[in-house]
Design an enzyme around this catalytic site. Structure first.
Site, mmCIF file in Angstrom:
data_model
loop_
_atom_site.group_PDB
_atom_site.id
_atom_site.type_symbol
_atom_site.label_atom_id
_atom_site.label_comp_id
_atom_site.label_asym_id
_atom_site.label_seq_id
_atom_site.Cartn_x
_atom_site.Cartn_y
_atom_site.Cartn_z
ATOM 1 N N HIS A 85 0.837 -1.196 0.000
ATOM 2 C CA HIS A 85 0.000 0.000 0.000
ATOM 3 C C HIS A 85 0.871 1.245 0.000
ATOM 4 O O HIS A 85 1.946 1.268 0.574
ATOM 5 C CB HIS A 85 -0.907 0.024 1.235
ATOM 6 C CG HIS A 85 -1.888 -1.098 1.264
ATOM 7 N ND1 HIS A 85 -3.021 -1.104 0.477
ATOM 8 C CD2 HIS A 85 -1.910 -2.249 1.977
ATOM 9 C CE1 HIS A 85 -3.703 -2.216 0.710
ATOM 10 N NE2 HIS A 85 -3.047 -2.932 1.618
ATOM 11 N N GLY A 114 10.278 -23.334 6.020
ATOM 12 C CA GLY A 114 8.941 -22.997 6.488
ATOM 13 C C GLY A 114 8.852 -21.624 7.124
ATOM 14 O O GLY A 114 9.836 -21.082 7.621
ATOM 15 N N ALA A 132 14.360 -21.432 7.795
ATOM 16 C CA ALA A 132 12.991 -21.308 8.308
ATOM 17 C C ALA A 132 12.829 -20.027 9.116
ATOM 18 O O ALA A 132 13.727 -19.622 9.855
ATOM 19 C CB ALA A 132 12.648 -22.514 9.171
#
Length: 188
Positions: A85, A114, A132
């Site tokens: 935005h 992950g 991760a």
């Protein structure tokens, strides 16, 4: 007016109630496995190469385009943003109605762990390993091993070994499809 608003609301609820399916992608290669829970804002703005795995519960905000090249392995719960935005010189607070679109490119044979977040405009170089939980905020050079928030280079892959494996077409998802990968446990 109410009918139009309800129709719009229903469309959003319907969209988010279902996982994005491989068939939803217009530009995709072969041997792609997508685990359950994938949500993609604009599947037509995602390009997928060959031999790709996307783990469970991935979210791809693809307003600004996402390119995932061949051989990429993505762990669970990844989030990729390709738009943000506008808040600088905005017409409202905290932001206005303008979206700043910035393409995300993930080069071939990248392994993403992950719970990784990738922000708009990032290019991840070939053969990169992302630990991760990392938050990738800038471009990453090829063969890097990165981790942290923000992600930083913590090591480098062996370039000669990588190139030898690439020349012999030893791509994980391809070998798995051919039944040439067997799991074994290594006690450390």
């Amino acid at each position: 007016m109410i009918k139009k608003t309800l129709k719009k609301l229903f469309k959003h609820l319907f969209y988010w109630s279902f996982d994005t399916q491989l068939n939803d992608f217009k530009n995709k290669g072969n041997n792609i496995i997508i685990a359950p829970g994938l949500k993609v804002t604009h599947p037509h703005k995602v390009k997928l190469g060959n031999n790709i795995y996307i783990g469970p519960n991935a979210f791809l905000s693809s307003h600004g385009n996402i390119i995932i090249e061949s051989g990429v392995i993505i762990g669970p719960n990844i989030t990729i943003y390709s738009a943000n935005h506008n808040f600088k010189n905005a017409e409202a607070i905290p932001y206005d109605g303008k979206l700043m679109l910035k393409e995300v490119i993930i080069k071939e044979n990248v392994w993403i762990g992950g719970n990784v977040i990738i922000i708009p405009g990032v290019t991840i170089g070939e053969g990169v390993v992302i630990g991760a939980g990392s938050v990738v905020t800038k471009n990453i050079p090829k063969y890097s091993i990165i981790g942290g928030n923000p992600a930083k280079i913590i090591g480098m892959r062996n370039e000669e070994e990588y190139e030898d494996l690439k020349k012999s077409n030893a791509i994980y998802m391809l070998l798995k499809k051919e039944g040439k990968i067997r799991y074994s446990e290594i006690k450390l």
